[in-house]
Enzyme design. Structure first.
Site, PDB file in Angstrom:
ATOM      1  N   HIS A 117     -48.942 -17.314  18.609  1.00  0.00           N
ATOM      2  CA  HIS A 117     -49.110 -18.765  18.499  1.00  0.00           C
ATOM      3  C   HIS A 117     -49.712 -19.154  17.150  1.00  0.00           C
ATOM      4  O   HIS A 117     -50.308 -20.223  17.008  1.00  0.00           O
ATOM      5  CB  HIS A 117     -49.988 -19.307  19.640  1.00  0.00           C
TER       6      HIS A 117
HETATM    7  S1  FES Z   1     -52.630 -17.126  18.909  1.00  0.00           S
HETATM    8 FE1  FES Z   1     -52.075 -17.021  20.990  1.00  0.00          FE
HETATM    9  S2  FES Z   1     -52.192 -14.939  21.478  1.00  0.00           S
HETATM   10 FE2  FES Z   1     -52.787 -15.027  19.405  1.00  0.00          FE
END
Ligand code: FES
Length: 168
Positions: A117
């Site tokens: 993410h």
């Molecule tokens: S930013 Fe979501 S798991 Fe690493």
């Protein structure tokens, strides 16, 4: 005392002795079954030789099935209270699992980037971008000369873990 009574006592003592031996054998068997296997005990600790790590090129070790990043900082990297100082060198030791949802970040251009993410951690393992809610966690460790034993607690570990807790 009759012969019958003596015989009954003897039989009673015999049963008691057999039961005691059987109980002891059962306890020994249970203890062997409960104790962790030697391979499991050995798996609880991972030794890392810090002297083999090149500055700016973090290495990943496995401790209890988890990736652990060990970075030797270069002189132009920011210093942090999280640094483990060994001689004139500074090291970062961090569990390599993103504190958002547990992906394994990758080292790119002096930052650990999480592909899941977009989370980012700087060279001190502090979360600097994206959804991760806190820095990378610190595994318990103990410094022995230029080696670090992952899995053992120590005053150095407690000091660094206490600092990291304030960063969250
Ligand atoms: S930013 Fe979501 S798991 Fe690493």
């Amino acid at each position: 005392m009759s012969n019958e009574t003596n015989r009954r006592d003897f039989i009673g003592y015999s049963f008691a002795a057999v039961a005691a031996v059987g109980g002891a054998a059962a306890l020994v068997g249970m203890k062997q079954a409960w104790d962790p296997l030697p391979s499991v005990l050995a798996g609880g600790f991972t030794t890392v030789d810090l002297s083999t790590i090149k500055a700016g090129e973090p290495e990943t070790f496995v401790w209890r099935g988890k990736p652990v990043f060990v970075l030797k900082k270069t002189s132009d990297m920011d210093q942090s209270k999280r640094d483990l100082i060994v001689g004139s060198d500074r090291f970062i030791i961090a569990i390599g699992l993103c504190t958002h949802l547990g992906c394994i970040p990758a080292w790119k251009k002096d930052v650990w980037k999480c592909a899941c993410h977009g989370g980012e951690y700087n060279a001190s393992a502090k979360n600097i971008f994206g959804p991760p809610p806190r820095p990378l966690d610190v595994p318990p460790f103990k410094l022995e000369g230029t080696k670090v034993v992952l899995g053992e607690s120590s005053p150095e570990y407690k000091k660094i873990a206490a600092f990291v807790a304030t960063e969250a």
